[in-house]
Scaffold this active site. Structure first.
Site, PDB file in Angstrom:
ATOM      1  N   HIS A 100       0.880  -1.316  -0.103  1.00 48.64           N
ATOM      2  CA  HIS A 100       0.090   0.206  -0.088  1.00 48.64           C
ATOM      3  C   HIS A 100       0.911   1.356   0.012  1.00 48.64           C
ATOM      4  CE1 HIS A 100      -4.301   1.177   1.167  1.00 48.64           C
ATOM      5  NE2 HIS A 100      -4.066   1.428  -0.114  1.00 48.64           N
ATOM      6  N   ASP A 123      -9.256   0.064   4.828  1.00 42.43           N
ATOM      7  CA  ASP A 123      -8.276  -0.456   5.435  1.00 42.43           C
ATOM      8  C   ASP A 123      -8.480  -0.758   7.038  1.00 42.43           C
ATOM      9  OD1 ASP A 123      -5.453  -0.965   6.036  1.00 42.43           O
ATOM     10  OD2 ASP A 123      -4.812   0.410   4.319  1.00 42.43           O
ATOM     11  N   HIS A 125      -5.827  -0.409   8.703  1.00 42.89           N
ATOM     12  CA  HIS A 125      -4.776   0.723   9.261  1.00 42.89           C
ATOM     13  C   HIS A 125      -5.227   2.027   8.368  1.00 42.89           C
ATOM     14  CE1 HIS A 125      -3.263  -3.616   8.985  1.00 42.89           C
ATOM     15  NE2 HIS A 125      -2.707  -3.298  10.138  1.00 42.89           N
ATOM     16  N   ASP A 127      -2.483   4.154   7.900  1.00 39.31           N
ATOM     17  CA  ASP A 127      -1.332   4.412   7.108  1.00 39.31           C
ATOM     18  C   ASP A 127      -1.061   6.035   6.975  1.00 39.31           C
ATOM     19  OD1 ASP A 127      -1.298   1.706   6.561  1.00 39.31           O
ATOM     20  OD2 ASP A 127      -2.294   1.939   4.394  1.00 39.31           O
ATOM     21  N   HIS A 140       4.554   1.410   3.892  1.00 43.64           N
ATOM     22  CA  HIS A 140       3.257   1.030   3.475  1.00 43.64           C
ATOM     23  C   HIS A 140       2.494   1.433   4.823  1.00 43.64           C
ATOM     24  CE1 HIS A 140       2.418  -3.176   5.649  1.00 43.64           C
ATOM     25  NE2 HIS A 140       3.363  -2.328   6.427  1.00 43.64           N
ATOM     26  N   ASP A 231      -7.353  -1.702   0.546  1.00 41.73           N
ATOM     27  CA  ASP A 231      -6.088  -2.809   1.117  1.00 41.73           C
ATOM     28  C   ASP A 231      -7.097  -3.910   1.640  1.00 41.73           C
ATOM     29  OD1 ASP A 231      -4.568  -4.340   2.786  1.00 41.73           O
ATOM     30  OD2 ASP A 231      -3.385  -2.474   3.148  1.00 41.73           O
ATOM     31  N   ASP A 233      -6.574  -6.100   3.667  1.00 42.97           N
ATOM     32  CA  ASP A 233      -6.586  -6.381   5.069  1.00 42.97           C
ATOM     33  C   ASP A 233      -7.790  -5.430   5.822  1.00 42.97           C
ATOM     34  OD1 ASP A 233      -5.673  -3.960   6.084  1.00 42.97           O
ATOM     35  OD2 ASP A 233      -3.716  -4.513   6.066  1.00 42.97           O
ATOM     36  N   GLU A 276      -2.219  -5.266  -1.401  1.00 43.96           N
ATOM     37  CA  GLU A 276      -1.789  -5.874  -0.265  1.00 43.96           C
ATOM     38  C   GLU A 276      -2.310  -7.349  -0.389  1.00 43.96           C
ATOM     39  OE1 GLU A 276       0.493  -5.327   1.874  1.00 43.96           O
ATOM     40  OE2 GLU A 276       0.640  -3.236   2.028  1.00 43.96           O
TER      41      GLU A 276
END
Length: 316
Positions: A100, A123, A125, A127, A140, A231, A233, A276
């Protein structure tokens, strides 16, 4: 309205924004799942820009604790130029990663053509670590910080990133799916008043309300290009296990599809990142296949595949 879209497909096999090998195989895995053919079957005109080649910079020593800065910066610069080309050709840009950190390039390249864009970031996260707040030094976890104008004074001159000009205001991005945010990131989100929906808010409001509020916040009565940076995740590991930093308690398969369906329905989706997917992180062949097929499903939903079935290009 015709469902046909002009799409530009970019493969971005890159892994140096994080420590786990294998994520560079993401584009290959989605190609082998016949993503391009399936997009075309929906009636889309897809131009394949190929998989970019990214060079490793020799002697790429860390900058403070930031790892592989020159390699990541150079890769993003190359990707940004390709995204700009796709957008100038009038196509929706679909970039398949890769890690990412590449969102620096996709969003910067998109903004070169459409400076009024807004971003939906799906996401686990946020980021948005700066080099100063990042505990790992992995890029990332930092792409958004390079792009936000309000963080410009907090960003050191990271080697390899001198080409980047912040192109987003804090009010131009909405996060969906957050559940693993570092303390420094939490402080940035709160200080800048960035809109986000953690999984707590998703649970409380339900995904329909989340998307209604997201689109009202970003668009209001305007029409401007939307950049989706997705992403995998952000989804729960039960549906996307083969990824580098999975976090339990994520978006369901249905919630992911709802997000992408609603963005498609705006008619304003201008760029999509699918990031990802890491086949090497699957414990079994089934986990790899599940992740790839989930990523393909989210992508197809962005480009017109509907759960109630898609109409032919011309309905009587």
């Amino acid at each position: 309205m015709s469902s046909q879209k002009l799409v530009g497909f970019i493969g971005a096999p890159f892994s140096k924004g994080q420590p786990r090998g294998g994520v560079e195989a993401g584009p290959k895995s989605l190609r082998e799942a016949k993503l391009i053919e399936r997009l075309r079957k929906l009636g889309n005109d897809v131009k394949d820009y190929g998989d970019l080649h990214f060079d490793d910079v020799e002697n790429d020593v860390p900058f403070e604790n930031v790892k592989n800065p020159r390699t990541v910066g150079l890769a993003n610069e190359k990707l940004a130029k390709t995204v700009t080309e796709v957008k100038r050709n009038g196509r929706i840009c679909l970039t398949v990663g890769g890690d990412h950190s590449l969102a620096v390039g996709t969003i910067a390249g998109h903004a070169k053509v459409h400076p009024d864009l807004c971003v939906v970031w799906v996401d686990a996260h946020s980021d948005i670590n700066t080099p100063c707040t990042s505990q790992s030094g992995n890029l990332h976890g930092q792409p958004v910080a390079f792009l936000i104008k309000e963080l410009k004074d907090q960003m050191p001159d990271v080697p390899g990133f001198s080409w980047v000009k912040p192109c987003l205001s804090a009010k131009d991005i909405v996060y969906i799916g957050l559940r693993d945010v570092d303390p420094g990131e939490h402080c940035i989100l709160k200080t800048l008043g960035i809109k986000y929906y953690s999984m707590t808010e998703v649970d409380e409001l339900k995904i329909g309300k989340v998307m209604e509020e997201t689109l009202e916040y970003l668009l209001g009565n305007t029409s401007r290009p939307i950049h989706l940076s997705f992403d995998v995740d952000g989804l729960d590991p039960s549906v996307a296990p083969a990824t580098g930093t999975p976090v339990q308690g994520g978006l369901t398969y249905r919630e992911g599809l709802y997000i992408t369906e609603q963005l498609h329905r705006t008619g304003l989706l201008s760029a999509v990142d699918i990031m990802e997917v890491n086949p090497s992180q699957g414990q079994t062949e089934k986990e790899i296949t599940t992740t790839v097929e989930t990523a393909v499903a989210m992508t197809l939903s962005c480009f017109g595949k509907a759960r109630e079935g898609s109409p032919p290009l011309a309905c009587p």
